[in-house]
Design a protein around this motif. Structure first.
Motif, PDB file in Angstrom:
ATOM      1  N   LEU A 269      -3.310  16.799  -2.221  1.00  0.00           N
ATOM      2  CA  LEU A 269      -4.757  15.720  -2.974  1.00  0.00           C
ATOM      3  C   LEU A 269      -4.100  14.962  -1.900  1.00  0.00           C
ATOM      4  CD1 LEU A 269      -6.929  14.392  -4.038  1.00  0.00           C
ATOM      5  CD2 LEU A 269      -5.196  14.299  -6.585  1.00  0.00           C
ATOM      6  N   HIS A 270      -5.127  14.148  -1.389  1.00  0.00           N
ATOM      7  CA  HIS A 270      -4.441  12.776  -0.422  1.00  0.00           C
ATOM      8  C   HIS A 270      -4.523  11.539  -1.709  1.00  0.00           C
ATOM      9  CE1 HIS A 270      -4.114  15.283   3.019  1.00  0.00           C
ATOM     10  NE2 HIS A 270      -5.883  15.336   3.030  1.00  0.00           N
ATOM     11  N   VAL A 271      -3.169  10.888  -1.758  1.00  0.00           N
ATOM     12  CA  VAL A 271      -3.923   9.284  -2.758  1.00  0.00           C
ATOM     13  C   VAL A 271      -3.212   8.499  -2.113  1.00  0.00           C
ATOM     14  CG1 VAL A 271      -3.153   9.143  -5.233  1.00  0.00           C
ATOM     15  CG2 VAL A 271      -2.949  11.330  -4.249  1.00  0.00           C
ATOM     16  N   VAL A 272      -4.470   7.396  -2.534  1.00  0.00           N
ATOM     17  CA  VAL A 272      -4.189   6.144  -1.402  1.00  0.00           C
ATOM     18  C   VAL A 272      -4.282   4.920  -2.729  1.00  0.00           C
ATOM     19  CG1 VAL A 272      -5.329   4.506   0.306  1.00  0.00           C
ATOM     20  CG2 VAL A 272      -5.523   7.286   0.200  1.00  0.00           C
ATOM     21  N   TYR A 273      -3.289   4.471  -2.773  1.00  0.00           N
ATOM     22  CA  TYR A 273      -2.978   2.960  -2.806  1.00  0.00           C
ATOM     23  C   TYR A 273      -3.188   2.323  -2.037  1.00  0.00           C
ATOM     24  CZ  TYR A 273      -1.585   5.342  -7.382  1.00  0.00           C
ATOM     25  OH  TYR A 273      -0.846   5.505  -8.749  1.00  0.00           O
TER      26      TYR A 273
ATOM     27  N   GLY B 145       0.657  -1.242   0.333  1.00  0.00           N
ATOM     28  CA  GLY B 145      -0.001   0.481   0.569  1.00  0.00           C
ATOM     29  C   GLY B 145       0.694   1.417  -0.119  1.00  0.00           C
ATOM     30  N   GLN B 146      -0.097   2.337  -0.411  1.00  0.00           N
ATOM     31  CA  GLN B 146       0.905   3.546   0.125  1.00  0.00           C
ATOM     32  C   GLN B 146       0.044   4.778  -0.306  1.00  0.00           C
ATOM     33  OE1 GLN B 146       2.986   4.300  -4.258  1.00  0.00           O
ATOM     34  NE2 GLN B 146       4.158   5.827  -2.774  1.00  0.00           N
ATOM     35  N   ARG B 147       0.578   5.604   0.174  1.00  0.00           N
ATOM     36  CA  ARG B 147      -0.732   6.671   1.037  1.00  0.00           C
ATOM     37  C   ARG B 147       0.667   8.190   0.873  1.00  0.00           C
ATOM     38  NH1 ARG B 147      -2.147   2.999   4.543  1.00  0.00           N
ATOM     39  NH2 ARG B 147      -3.961   2.648   4.116  1.00  0.00           N
ATOM     40  N   PHE B 148       0.482   8.814  -0.316  1.00  0.00           N
ATOM     41  CA  PHE B 148       0.885  10.332  -0.371  1.00  0.00           C
ATOM     42  C   PHE B 148       0.059  11.637  -0.655  1.00  0.00           C
ATOM     43  CE2 PHE B 148       0.962   8.090  -4.597  1.00  0.00           C
ATOM     44  CZ  PHE B 148       0.748   9.569  -5.260  1.00  0.00           C
ATOM     45  N   ASP B 149       1.183  12.819  -0.531  1.00  0.00           N
ATOM     46  CA  ASP B 149       0.077  13.898  -0.868  1.00  0.00           C
ATOM     47  C   ASP B 149       0.514  14.319  -2.120  1.00  0.00           C
ATOM     48  OD1 ASP B 149      -0.888  13.816   1.499  1.00  0.00           O
ATOM     49  OD2 ASP B 149      -0.891  15.872   2.149  1.00  0.00           O
TER      50      ASP B 149
END
Length: 899
Positions: free
Chosen positions: A806-810, A798-802
């Protein structure tokens, strides 16, 4: 050579005619001309059980040459009772037919059940009869069910001839039986025996006949035939079906006085029975009322057009396939898959609602291990053959229920299910089939408006006369609602068995009028009006004063005079009413009414205390107010608001999502004006959301756990223009943050430009979507969470970044985007500012459960377009402001004051 003469010998043996054609007259020409003059009629035989009806049918068929030998019921070899159940029990259970020919009469004889439990089958046959022969037993005379049949014949306006059979065993004289018929049925029942007919009494039945009789001293056959057809006189004959006594006399009366009605040349037919043959073919039994029907000819009905693949003429259980059928014929058709009992085909109108209805409802218990929901579709096939079964599924009790006329019909039903589906069912003791009505006029409103759907219906519910059933009408202006929508609403009113709000019983004796309605030019579909109509009926019932109805009997009680006191006490104890007793030579006759629930087993009690001398006769007396209403309601413990299949609530739309409004709040939210007086108090709608607020710190902790420290966007929307009205001050004490959860891949493949880009470069499509949402986030000050599904990537953690705010989630391996969004909504969905952007039905459903708003990808695309328009105006205003500032500085420099 017999020039110009045709000799016709009267029927002597088995009804054959001998015809000698004149010289130079071809036989086939004679047959064609004679066929044109045939009177094609459907003649029914009706009687109380064991009156001798089937034996009479055998005698008629034998004397006309339709069968070679006369069968007997006790021998089990009759042509009409061909079913094994009928032969085993010795009674007629299913209506059967047989063609017969006598003189210029081509008749289809229809033998109907005589047992009261199968009277619904008899009633369906009455709708297609041209004439009827009411069979009376010379041993028993007029019985209780005979009176019911007589009323039905009058209701359907069927001309009737009476034949009193078993005269070889009769205990009463011909005169005594005729007097009983005159007293019990009609004073226009006249003896039509060859030497018994009283023309003077016949003349008193019609004024025109009286004038003719006074002038000529006799009444012509043509006038008598018209009087019989108009039910102004009822000929009566006496004889014995078993001994063939009076059979020729009856056939002669038919040939002499039965008239063939004028029938149109255009095709028309009436369906009166649905069966299945041994091969499983669906047979639609019809009586042609006009025109000609040929094999492979299409029939249009129910918005369908189906071809008739076969036409069968039945004689009992045997049939002959024919190429065509003429008006007046009764036949069975193969090829019609959805025709129903009572339905009209071609120019023929559909039949009216049945008079006789079951008064008892039983629970069907399937064998152990058999799911009743799987058995229900099989039983529905039997309901198509007998609509009066009234099969239903009680979702609250998880059981199948069936309406039956009595215990004998229940036994036959069990035998049929065993034979047809190899399943052994059981029935409980049964209970009375209640109904509900209202005593006050009210307005029912139904509104159905989830996203991209719309319909509103206003109905006026008025109490009707007892026994009137349900009546539907419309007084809605076509300027308000198109005619096609109005017809659809009336169809929805008639297609369903609407339930009351006291115990969930069917409603009756109401007039429901469509008073107003509204449709949306783009969003309304047919199913929307179905939902709005059903909800309007229930909402109106919730407001009205409802009453419980139960079936009642009309009874005749004959007891020895010394036991009249006991009988009167019993009737009063059973909540019945009665007239003054009549003396009948040592016996007393009591007529009255009483509830079925209280009188159902009283006949056995009468036989016991009168030592077999007393008799108790019952016939259906319709529905009336329940004698123990409150006790029945309390025992049912029915909650109308908990019945989700019959909801009185409405669905409205706000902020792109539908929400439910309770029935008592609908008047405050409806879009049309009330057609009746508005309620005195109309509260605002109350949206049922659970836990509308969560603590700010809790919300902050959830978001920081998912995305780390939150950085507020540095860009903001432009200030409102001066001419715009200022927004009202927010009601909450603290500022509320808007949260947007976006299903990334769902949006990409829902937007045409991104979907096309994804076909060649999915990564670029994701980047472009992130840029679009970053701009949207900065301009609207919305916390946006973009979720991409990466559950198929092996080893993915999983991956989370801005991305520009904008908050982006894989998602990680084995974690779908649906799962992640549902979990996130469960955590933060208690806040009313959260929205989900997706067209996925499952995610939208989870959004409803979490209490958050949802919007489709297409609708969100329109919102993005509008936001980008605002951004363009904002940038243009900034550009204009910068140009204005540069110009001011240049002019100031020229004056020596520039910076």
């Amino acid at each position: 050579k017999r020039s110009g003469v045709i000799f016709v010998l009267p029927p002597r043996r088995r009804g054959f005619f001998v015809v000698y054609c004149r010289e130079d007259y071809e036989l086939d020409v004679l047959c064609l001309e004679e066929n044109k003059t045939l009177k094609r009629l459907a003649v029914g035989l009706l009687a109380h059980v064991d009156a001798g009806k089937t034996t009479l049918a055998e005698a008629l068929l034998y004397r006309t040459g339709s069968i070679k030998s006369q069968g007997r019921v006790d021998h089990g070899d009759t042509a009409m009772d061909y079913n094994e159940l009928e032969r085993a029990r010795g009674i007629t259970i299913f209506a059967s037919q047989a063609p017969m020919r006598y003189g210029d009469l081509s008749m289809t004889l229809l033998d109907t059940p005589g047992h009261v439990d199968f009277s619904a089958e008899t009633e369906r046959i009455l709708q297609v009869l041209d004439y009827a022969v009411l069979v009376i037993s010379g041993l028993d005379g007029v019985q209780a069910h005979t009176r019911t049949l007589w009323k039905l014949l009058g209701h359907y306006h069927v001309p009737t001839v009476i034949f009193v059979t078993k005269m070889d065993l009769a205990r009463h004289s011909r005169e005594a039986l005729l007097a009983d018929l005159s007293r019990s049925l009609s004073d226009r029942v006249l003896d039509f025996g060859a030497s018994q007919r009283d023309d003077e009494a016949l003349a008193m039945c019609r004024e025109e006949a009286l004038e003719t009789y006074l002038e000529r001293g006799a009444i012509p056959d043509e006038m008598i035939a018209r009087m019989i057809a108009a039910r102004e006189v009822f000929p009566c004959l006496f004889g014995s079906g078993l001994k063939l006594d009076g059979i020729d006399e009856l056939l002669g009366l038919m040939a002499r006085f039965f008239l063939c009605p004028d029938r149109p040349r255009v095709f028309g037919a009436r369906v009166f029975k649905i069966t299945h043959d041994a091969q499983g073919n669906r047979l639609t039994h019809v009586k042609l009322t006009g025109g000609t029907l040929r094999v492979r000819e299409p029939i249009a009905y129910n918005e369908l057009e189906e071809k008739v693949s076969q036409i069968r003429i039945y004689t009992g259980g045997k049939y002959v396939a024919v190429d065509q059928a003429e008006a007046g014929d009764v036949c069975a058709l193969i090829g019609l898959s959805q025709a129903q009992n009572g339905q009209g085909l071609g120019i023929e109108a559909s039949g009216s609602a049945p008079v006789l209805e079951p008064v008892m409802v039983y629970r069907i218990q399937p064998p152990v291990g058999v799911d009743p929901r799987l058995l229900l579709p099989q039983l529905k096939k039997l309901e198509a053959e007998d609509p009066q079964l009234h099969l239903s599924w009680d979702a609250r009790l998880q059981q199948i229920q069936v309406g039956l006329m009595g215990a004998v019909q229940g036994e036959i039903l069990k035998a049929m299910v065993q034979d047809r589906f190899d399943t052994q069912i059981t029935l409980d003791q049964g209970r009375v089939l209640y109904k509900e009505t209202i005593e006050t006029t009210t307005e029912g409103v139904g509104h159905y408006e989830p996203l991209r759907h719309y319909a509103e219906v206003h109905l006026i519910l008025e109490p009707g006369k007892r026994g009137s059933g349900l009546v539907f009408a419309s007084k809605c202006s076509e300027d308000l609602l198109d005619r096609n929508w109005q017809r659809l609403i009336l169809t929805h009113l008639a297609e369903k068995q609407h339930l009351g709000v006291l115990i969930g019983a069917p409603i009756t004796d109401l007039k429901i009028t469509l008073a107003a309605g509204r449709a949306h030019q783009k969003h309304t579909e047919g199913g929307d009006f179905r939902q709005a109509t059903y909800r309007a009926v229930r909402q109106g019932l919730m407001q009205a004063r409802s009453r419980l109805l139960e079936p009642w009997y009309n009874f005749r009680l004959e007891v020895p005079t010394e036991q009249v006191g006991r009988a009167i006490t019993d009737i009063r104890a059973r909540s019945g009413s009665f007239e003054t007793p009549e003396e009948l030579g040592g016996m007393s006759l009591i007529r009255g009414r009483g509830p079925v629930a209280a009188l159902n087993d009283y006949a056995m009690e009468v036989a016991a205390y009168s030592r077999g001398r007393g008799r108790f006769f019952c016939e259906p007396g319709g529905y009336d107010l329940c004698h123990n209403e409150q006790a029945v309601i309390e025992a049912a413990a029915y909650d109308p608001e908990a019945d989700l299949d019959n909801s009185p609530d409405s669905v409205f739309c706000a902020h792109g999502a539908g929400f439910v409004v309770k029935w008592d709040q609908v008047f405050a939210n409806m879009h049309l004006e009330s057609v009746l007086a508005k309620p005195k108090e109309a509260a605002l709608p109350r949206v049922n959301r659970r836990n509308l607020r969560i603590d700010e710190k809790e919300l902050q902790a959830i978001l920081e756990r998912e995305f780390g420290p939150i950085r507020r966007p540095v860009y903001s929307a432009p200030a409102r223009r001066a001419e715009e009205k200022p927004a009202p001050a927010p009601l909450p004490e603290r500022p509320q943050t808007k949260y947007l959860v976006v299903d990334g891949y769902n949006v990409i493949f829902a937007w045409d430009d991104l979907a096309a880009l994804a076909q060649t470069d999915l990564e670029q499509a994701r980047e472009q979507l992130m840029d679009i949402l970053a701009n949207y986030t900065a301009f609207t000050r919305t916390e946006t969470i973009l979720v991409f599904d990466a559950y198929r990537v092996k080893g993915n953690v999983g991956q989370r970044f801005d991305h520009n705010g904008l908050h982006v989630v894989y998602t990680r391996e084995n974690e779908t985007g649906d799962m992640y969004i549902e979990k996130l909504c469960h955590d933060i969905g208690k806040n009313e500012q959260v929205r989900i952007i997706t067209s996925d039905g499952l995610i939208q459903l989870s959004a409803v459960r979490s209490g958050v708003l949802r919007m489709s990808a297409a609708e969100f695309g329109k919102e993005i377009d509008a936001i980008y328009g605002d951004i363009a105006q904002f940038l243009q205003s900034l550009h204009s402001q910068r140009l204005g500032s540069v110009g001011d500085n240049l002019r100031a420099k020229e004056d020596g004051h520039g910076i």
